[in-house]
Design an enzyme around this catalytic site. Structure first.
Site, mmCIF file in Angstrom:
data_model
loop_
_atom_site.group_PDB
_atom_site.id
_atom_site.type_symbol
_atom_site.label_atom_id
_atom_site.label_comp_id
_atom_site.label_asym_id
_atom_site.label_seq_id
_atom_site.Cartn_x
_atom_site.Cartn_y
_atom_site.Cartn_z
ATOM 1 N N GLN A 144 5.835 -1.294 -2.748
ATOM 2 C CA GLN A 144 6.969 -2.231 -3.331
ATOM 3 C C GLN A 144 7.803 -1.320 -4.235
ATOM 4 O O GLN A 144 7.170 -1.216 -5.446
ATOM 5 C CB GLN A 144 6.430 -3.513 -3.751
ATOM 6 N N TYR A 159 14.449 -9.837 -10.295
ATOM 7 C CA TYR A 159 14.629 -8.317 -10.629
ATOM 8 C C TYR A 159 15.920 -7.826 -10.572
ATOM 9 O O TYR A 159 16.878 -8.818 -10.236
ATOM 10 C CB TYR A 159 13.463 -7.668 -9.624
ATOM 11 N N ALA A 211 -1.298 -13.539 0.594
ATOM 12 C CA ALA A 211 -1.255 -12.858 -0.864
ATOM 13 C C ALA A 211 -2.820 -13.661 -1.315
ATOM 14 O O ALA A 211 -3.842 -12.977 -1.378
ATOM 15 C CB ALA A 211 -0.175 -13.129 -1.893
ATOM 16 N N ARG A 212 -2.561 -14.858 -1.800
ATOM 17 C CA ARG A 212 -3.819 -15.350 -2.518
ATOM 18 C C ARG A 212 -4.874 -15.630 -1.312
ATOM 19 O O ARG A 212 -6.099 -15.529 -1.606
ATOM 20 C CB ARG A 212 -3.424 -16.807 -3.031
#
Length: 401
Positions: A101, A171, A347-348
């Site tokens: 990333q 971001y 993800a989780r």
């Protein structure tokens, strides 16, 4: 009509061959205390790779020192290339592909921690460093674009298969897209084409550098979840712009803002107490106040909570898409394929159970449609400060066939 792809069968992502269509989403690992690849970081990704994921994503690889969220993050360059190559080799040996990333944190960067002043689309106060974030100059934007290119070059040399350009979560690139964070009156502000100029410039520059040596994806917000953030209508338009440019192979559809509304991304329980304890000091005290508690808004968890918004993008572009957000069940993954999404990001679910993909494959072979063990308590969120992990993992037995 084309056949619905099998989410657990081999596939391609741009020029990269994957053993299946599952991707470990980028979540900060908390395992780079000196800004270097550690054995702990390698092991973190190895565990998921050995568990059957198609591709794992190394999170928050900064393109410049001021682009870190804080000082304990990797800045990609000559000093970190060898460690990144070691990580890529290990993941490949386990049968998975590896993505990096690639990003610049912009206003999400803690300038006090980094020792370098943060930059954003427009000047603003930073709740992280209690400093003013500077408005990026033309020279800054030229330098940062060049830094993305240099980072891409390094990751290709290090053996990475895919570059994920971070265009979400407030971001730097995302701060230009959001009208509430971008108050510029020059060619970088105002209209959506102007606000999307940096995203498109970076994507084109990176693609020109890497060609078809690796896949290039972009993480894009479907909605920022705050007033005057990126809206779904604007996200659809930006997706169409990126598709027209032909610089990215896949869009990964996310949402929320690390700066303004992080729970819009996570959903589920809000770990106020645990986060305040982990942060400590003045920041931890602030998290216990009514203002701090209101920062982490409550959104109930539901399976595939970005699906409805992502379908709007699916209807507007032909570009391959990756669905993210609360994907825990095999039947959800299969529904995503039927909806026309080409990949799913977890993800989780794999933080709780790194071997989830292999288990789902075994259960399907036995005639069952399984689901992950994650309970969406979000107690993993505060663990980024001392090594991202699932706090309930050791206490709760994992499902067995």
């Amino acid at each position: 009509m084309t056949a619905t792809p099998d989410v657990l069968a081999p596939a391609t992502l741009g020029p990269v061959r994957l053993r299946n269509r599952t991707v470990k989403a980028a979540t900060f690992e908390g395992r780079t205390p000196e800004g270097q690849v550690t054995d702990a970081l390698v092991d973190y990704h190895l565990e998921v790779a050995r568990g059957g994921i198609g591709m794992t994503t190394v999170a928050y690889l900064a393109v410049a020192p001021e682009g870190r969220t804080h000082r304990e993050q990797v800045v990609v360059g000559p000093a970190t290339e060898a460690g990144l190559a070691r990580l890529a080799d290990a993941v490949h040996d386990a049968g998975a592909a590896v993505a990096g990333q690639v990003g610049h944190a912009g206003p999400v960067a803690n300038g006090r921690s980094n020792g370098v002043r943060a930059i954003a689309a427009s000047r603003m106060p930073s709740p992280l460093s209690m400093q003013l974030v500077a408005a990026a100059t033309e020279a800054d934007l030229t330098r940062v674009t060049g830094a993305y290119v240099a980072t891409a070059r390094t990751l290709v040399r290090a053996g990475f298969d895919c570059l994920e350009l971070h265009m979400a979560h407030s971001y730097l690139i995302s701060s230009f897209l959001a009208p509430g964070l971008n108050r510029r009156t020059d060619r970088w502000g105002g209209s959506l084409p102007n606000r999307a100029r940096l995203a498109r410039q970076v994507a084109r520059a990176v693609r020109e550098e890497v060609g078809d040596a690796v896949a290039v994806t972009a993480k894009l917000s479907l909605s920022d979840g705050f007033r005057c953030g990126v809206t779904l209508d604007e996200a659809v338009e930006v997706a169409q712009m990126l598709e027209a440019d032909g610089a990215v192979d896949v869009l990964q559809l996310s949402g929320g803002s690390s700066l303004m509304n992080p729970m819009y991304l996570f959903r589920g329980d809000v770990p106020h107490r645990e986060l305040a304890a982990a942060m400590g000091g003045l920041a931890g005290w602030g998290m216990r106040t009514p203002v701090g508690r209101s920062f982490l808004r409550s959104y109930p968890f539901e399976e595939a909570y970005f699906r409805d918004k992502a379908l709007r993008v699916r209807a507007a572009v032909d570009l391959p898409l990756m669905l993210l957000g609360g994907i825990n069940r095999l039947d959800t993954m299969e529904l995503a394929m039927a909806d026309g999404f080409e990949y799913v990001a977890l993800a989780r679910a794999v933080l709780r159970e790194p071997g989830l993909v292999d288990r789902l494959a075994r259960e399907r072979a036995a005639g069952r449609s399984g689901e992950g063990a994650c309970i969406h308590c979000n107690r993993c969120m505060p663990s980024i400060y001392d090594g991202t992990r699932c706090p309930v993992r050791e206490d709760a037995p994992l499902p067995r066939m």
